[in-house]
Design an enzyme around this catalytic site. Sequence first.
Site, PDB file in Angstrom:
ATOM      1  N   ASP A  18       0.873  -1.161   0.000  1.00 40.25           N
ATOM      2  CA  ASP A  18       0.000   0.000   0.000  1.00 40.25           C
ATOM      3  C   ASP A  18       0.919   1.222   0.000  1.00 40.25           C
ATOM      4  OD1 ASP A  18      -2.356   1.643   0.390  1.00 40.25           O
ATOM      5  OD2 ASP A  18      -1.755   1.797   2.494  1.00 40.25           O
ATOM      6  N   ASP A  20      -0.029   5.074   0.851  1.00 38.89           N
ATOM      7  CA  ASP A  20      -0.209   6.144   1.835  1.00 38.89           C
ATOM      8  C   ASP A  20      -0.075   5.629   3.266  1.00 38.89           C
ATOM      9  OD1 ASP A  20      -0.740   7.505  -0.447  1.00 38.89           O
ATOM     10  OD2 ASP A  20      -2.893   7.731  -0.103  1.00 38.89           O
TER      11      ASP A  20
END
Length: 276
Positions: A18, A20
């Site tokens: 992922d 962020d």
Amino acid sequence: MLRDVENHSLPRAAAFFDLDKTVIAKSSTLTFSKSFYQGGLINRRAALRTAYAQFVFLAGGLDHDQMERMREYLSALCRGWNVQQVREIVAETLHDLIDPIIYDEAASLIEEHHTAGRDVVIVSTSGAEVVEPIGDLLGADRVVATRMVVGEDGCFTGEVEYYAYGPTKAEAIRELAASEGYDLDRCYAYSDSATDLPMLRAVGHPHVVNPDRALRREALARGWPVLEFRRPVPLKKRLPTLSVPPRPALVTMAAVGAAAATAGLVWYASRRRGTA
């Protein structure tokens, strides 16, 4: 520490990240709000609203309902934006905005996975126009990101073609595994949010990074490793091997360097013979 270099007689593996609050310390999309404002894409009110959304995101993350509202807001906000202008703004400000907020620990993990022979894939809910340049900056092999519909005029219509969120991230990983020959049991995944539980469950080696409360509870219940990333460091301040150019360029540079060194030795040897 990660395992030793992959045995290439075994099926391929990858590490899925992922973006962020996992690889970078902020929201990749919201980080560009000031640049979009300066470029005339959003007004002052929208810039302030996205700044507030960034604050909420950093304070505790966004749950499913908040993510849905954010998706709807951003989809409406970007309606009519010229795609080429967006790409140019991102390219011009990428190093100033993103480079300083890359977690040192994440950059090290990416390097370790590459050294072990695994592909690195960024899987993000943010738009492809933002995520793809960040993936290049990080040296990622592939990127999975949200895609917006682009009209014949080259502008966003405000509709979403593909939303990389929740279960769709896991579906994308499985599709990549099928097309690239990854053995998911030997793959790794990293995320900070409980919304990425389907992605984490899809691999044999899930890890949670700076997890929200729901994900931390799940990780503790399942015995998953919990990582805390705290040191954003610009890539240029790290080891030269991490400061991009990407790996193919580094190989080329190494070959050029080796050739130059060989030429230097030949010249030195011939000069010594001449002197003798």
